[in-house]
Scaffold this motif. Structure first.
Motif, PDB file in Angstrom:
ATOM      1  N   VAL A  23       0.850  -1.190   0.000  1.00  0.00           N
ATOM      2  CA  VAL A  23       0.000   0.000   0.000  1.00  0.00           C
ATOM      3  C   VAL A  23       0.885   1.239   0.000  1.00  0.00           C
ATOM      4  O   VAL A  23       1.889   1.281   0.711  1.00  0.00           O
ATOM      5  CB  VAL A  23      -0.904   0.004   1.254  1.00  0.00           C
ATOM      6  N   THR A  24       0.505   2.232  -0.770  1.00  0.00           N
ATOM      7  CA  THR A  24       1.165   3.533  -0.750  1.00  0.00           C
ATOM      8  C   THR A  24       0.163   4.554  -0.237  1.00  0.00           C
ATOM      9  O   THR A  24      -0.953   4.653  -0.765  1.00  0.00           O
ATOM     10  CB  THR A  24       1.639   3.938  -2.155  1.00  0.00           C
ATOM     11  N   CYS A  25       0.556   5.291   0.806  1.00  0.00           N
ATOM     12  CA  CYS A  25      -0.319   6.340   1.319  1.00  0.00           C
ATOM     13  C   CYS A  25       0.498   7.348   2.128  1.00  0.00           C
ATOM     14  O   CYS A  25       1.649   7.081   2.485  1.00  0.00           O
ATOM     15  CB  CYS A  25      -1.457   5.767   2.145  1.00  0.00           C
ATOM     16  N   ASP A  26      -0.117   8.484   2.404  1.00  0.00           N
ATOM     17  CA  ASP A  26       0.536   9.541   3.172  1.00  0.00           C
ATOM     18  C   ASP A  26       0.253   9.422   4.666  1.00  0.00           C
ATOM     19  O   ASP A  26       1.011   9.924   5.475  1.00  0.00           O
ATOM     20  CB  ASP A  26       0.041  10.920   2.714  1.00  0.00           C
ATOM     21  N   ASP A  27      -0.845   8.815   5.030  1.00  0.00           N
ATOM     22  CA  ASP A  27      -1.307   8.846   6.414  1.00  0.00           C
ATOM     23  C   ASP A  27      -1.353   7.439   7.014  1.00  0.00           C
ATOM     24  O   ASP A  27      -2.260   6.661   6.741  1.00  0.00           O
ATOM     25  CB  ASP A  27      -2.696   9.495   6.447  1.00  0.00           C
ATOM     26  N   TYR A  28      -0.360   7.130   7.837  1.00  0.00           N
ATOM     27  CA  TYR A  28      -0.264   5.809   8.472  1.00  0.00           C
ATOM     28  C   TYR A  28      -1.493   5.534   9.329  1.00  0.00           C
ATOM     29  O   TYR A  28      -2.055   4.436   9.304  1.00  0.00           O
ATOM     30  CB  TYR A  28       1.018   5.763   9.307  1.00  0.00           C
ATOM     31  N   LEU A  56     -10.355  -5.260   7.703  1.00  0.00           N
ATOM     32  CA  LEU A  56      -9.819  -6.569   7.317  1.00  0.00           C
ATOM     33  C   LEU A  56      -9.954  -7.617   8.412  1.00  0.00           C
ATOM     34  O   LEU A  56      -9.952  -8.813   8.122  1.00  0.00           O
ATOM     35  CB  LEU A  56      -8.357  -6.424   6.896  1.00  0.00           C
ATOM     36  N   THR A  57     -10.098  -7.173   9.672  1.00  0.00           N
ATOM     37  CA  THR A  57     -10.228  -8.157  10.757  1.00  0.00           C
ATOM     38  C   THR A  57     -11.559  -8.900  10.706  1.00  0.00           C
ATOM     39  O   THR A  57     -11.721  -9.896  11.390  1.00  0.00           O
ATOM     40  CB  THR A  57     -10.031  -7.506  12.146  1.00  0.00           C
ATOM     41  N   ARG A  58     -12.477  -8.467   9.870  1.00  0.00           N
ATOM     42  CA  ARG A  58     -13.709  -9.248   9.667  1.00  0.00           C
ATOM     43  C   ARG A  58     -13.388 -10.594   9.017  1.00  0.00           C
ATOM     44  O   ARG A  58     -14.087 -11.578   9.241  1.00  0.00           O
ATOM     45  CB  ARG A  58     -14.678  -8.501   8.759  1.00  0.00           C
ATOM     46  N   ALA A  59     -12.328 -10.614   8.195  1.00  0.00           N
ATOM     47  CA  ALA A  59     -11.980 -11.823   7.444  1.00  0.00           C
ATOM     48  C   ALA A  59     -10.648 -12.429   7.859  1.00  0.00           C
ATOM     49  O   ALA A  59     -10.389 -13.587   7.573  1.00  0.00           O
ATOM     50  CB  ALA A  59     -11.941 -11.508   5.951  1.00  0.00           C
ATOM     51  N   HIS A  60      -9.809 -11.646   8.518  1.00  0.00           N
ATOM     52  CA  HIS A  60      -8.473 -12.102   8.908  1.00  0.00           C
ATOM     53  C   HIS A  60      -8.296 -11.828  10.394  1.00  0.00           C
ATOM     54  O   HIS A  60      -8.439 -10.676  10.820  1.00  0.00           O
ATOM     55  CB  HIS A  60      -7.395 -11.348   8.107  1.00  0.00           C
ATOM     56  N   PRO A  61      -7.987 -12.836  11.200  1.00  0.00           N
ATOM     57  CA  PRO A  61      -7.921 -12.618  12.652  1.00  0.00           C
ATOM     58  C   PRO A  61      -6.820 -11.650  13.083  1.00  0.00           C
ATOM     59  O   PRO A  61      -6.953 -10.987  14.097  1.00  0.00           O
ATOM     60  CB  PRO A  61      -7.674 -14.008  13.227  1.00  0.00           C
ATOM     61  N   VAL A  62      -5.761 -11.564  12.311  1.00  0.00           N
ATOM     62  CA  VAL A  62      -4.663 -10.647  12.621  1.00  0.00           C
ATOM     63  C   VAL A  62      -4.252  -9.939  11.338  1.00  0.00           C
ATOM     64  O   VAL A  62      -4.118 -10.575  10.287  1.00  0.00           O
ATOM     65  CB  VAL A  62      -3.435 -11.398  13.204  1.00  0.00           C
ATOM     66  N   VAL A  63      -4.055  -8.638  11.439  1.00  0.00           N
ATOM     67  CA  VAL A  63      -3.561  -7.844  10.323  1.00  0.00           C
ATOM     68  C   VAL A  63      -2.325  -7.112  10.837  1.00  0.00           C
ATOM     69  O   VAL A  63      -2.387  -6.415  11.844  1.00  0.00           O
ATOM     70  CB  VAL A  63      -4.615  -6.827   9.829  1.00  0.00           C
ATOM     71  N   GLU A  64      -1.219  -7.298  10.176  1.00  0.00           N
ATOM     72  CA  GLU A  64       0.030  -6.643  10.563  1.00  0.00           C
ATOM     73  C   GLU A  64       0.429  -5.656   9.473  1.00  0.00           C
ATOM     74  O   GLU A  64       0.389  -5.989   8.286  1.00  0.00           O
ATOM     75  CB  GLU A  64       1.132  -7.678  10.741  1.00  0.00           C
ATOM     76  N   ILE A  65       0.807  -4.455   9.889  1.00  0.00           N
ATOM     77  CA  ILE A  65       1.214  -3.419   8.942  1.00  0.00           C
ATOM     78  C   ILE A  65       2.620  -2.992   9.283  1.00  0.00           C
ATOM     79  O   ILE A  65       2.916  -2.696  10.444  1.00  0.00           O
ATOM     80  CB  ILE A  65       0.284  -2.195   9.026  1.00  0.00           C
ATOM     81  N   ARG A  66       3.486  -2.971   8.271  1.00  0.00           N
ATOM     82  CA  ARG A  66       4.861  -2.516   8.470  1.00  0.00           C
ATOM     83  C   ARG A  66       5.241  -1.527   7.380  1.00  0.00           C
ATOM     84  O   ARG A  66       5.033  -1.795   6.194  1.00  0.00           O
ATOM     85  CB  ARG A  66       5.839  -3.686   8.403  1.00  0.00           C
ATOM     86  N   PRO A  67       5.847  -0.416   7.789  1.00  0.00           N
ATOM     87  CA  PRO A  67       6.393   0.479   6.781  1.00  0.00           C
ATOM     88  C   PRO A  67       7.553  -0.207   6.059  1.00  0.00           C
ATOM     89  O   PRO A  67       8.301  -0.989   6.657  1.00  0.00           O
ATOM     90  CB  PRO A  67       6.919   1.669   7.601  1.00  0.00           C
ATOM     91  N   VAL A  68       7.682   0.079   4.778  1.00  0.00           N
ATOM     92  CA  VAL A  68       8.800  -0.454   3.990  1.00  0.00           C
ATOM     93  C   VAL A  68       9.967   0.511   4.155  1.00  0.00           C
ATOM     94  O   VAL A  68       9.812   1.723   3.991  1.00  0.00           O
ATOM     95  CB  VAL A  68       8.406  -0.574   2.497  1.00  0.00           C
ATOM     96  N   GLU A  69      11.126  -0.023   4.503  1.00  0.00           N
ATOM     97  CA  GLU A  69      12.325   0.792   4.675  1.00  0.00           C
ATOM     98  C   GLU A  69      12.739   1.359   3.315  1.00  0.00           C
ATOM     99  O   GLU A  69      12.803   0.630   2.329  1.00  0.00           O
ATOM    100  CB  GLU A  69      13.476  -0.041   5.244  1.00  0.00           C
ATOM    101  N   GLU A  70      13.029   2.638   3.295  1.00  0.00           N
ATOM    102  CA  GLU A  70      13.530   3.254   2.069  1.00  0.00           C
ATOM    103  C   GLU A  70      15.012   2.993   1.953  1.00  0.00           C
ATOM    104  O   GLU A  70      15.728   3.069   2.931  1.00  0.00           O
ATOM    105  CB  GLU A  70      13.258   4.755   2.087  1.00  0.00           C
ATOM    106  N   SER A  71      15.449   2.656   0.762  1.00  0.00           N
ATOM    107  CA  SER A  71      16.881   2.388   0.583  1.00  0.00           C
ATOM    108  C   SER A  71      17.609   3.558  -0.015  1.00  0.00           C
ATOM    109  O   SER A  71      17.083   4.496  -0.471  1.00  0.00           O
ATOM    110  CB  SER A  71      17.087   1.163  -0.281  1.00  0.00           C
TER     111      SER A  71
END
Length: 118
Positions: free
Chosen positions: A88-93, A103-118
């Motif tokens: 996902v690309t967005c400005d507002d975490y 998403l928790t309606r369908a998935h018991p756990v949702v994990e979000i991690r920012p992608v490190e910029e290289s």
């Protein structure tokens, strides 16, 4: 804009396999609702996919004396496996976190991690 990985690390493969077409469609509909909500807020899903059954996985890890060990199946000995992800690309975490609650309606756990910029 920042990239994030939205992952589903606790879906139960056995439950999915036993689910009906209607159960599966409910998951797809939930995922679609997430994407629409995110897009309405100015973000974008730029990729994602469901993952094949964990029995198709190969785990590669460094062993003793830096030997490489390859095993069939996932590393974790559990019924819960990573089942899919979005990029996902967005400005507002915070907005992404709010949208991902759907998403928790369908998935018991949702994990979000920012992608490190290289």
């Amino acid at each position: 804009m920042t990239d994030y990985v939205v992952m589903f690390p606790a879906d139960n493969e056995a439950e999915w396999e036993l689910g009906t077409e209607s159960d599966h469609q409910a998951t797809f509909d939930t995922d679609h609702e997430f994407a629409l909500l995110l897009k309405a807020g100015g973000g974008a899903v730029i990729g994602g996919a469901g993952l094949a059954h964990s029995s198709k996985a190969r785990t590669i890890k460094r062993g003793p004396k830096s030997n490489v060990l390859i095993t069939e199946g996932p590393f974790a000995e559990t019924v819960e496996q990573m089942s899919g992800f979005y990029i996902v690309t967005c400005d507002d975490y915070d907005e992404l976190v709010e949208a991902a609650q759907i998403l928790t309606r369908a998935h018991p756990v949702v994990e979000i991690r920012p992608v490190e910029e290289s």
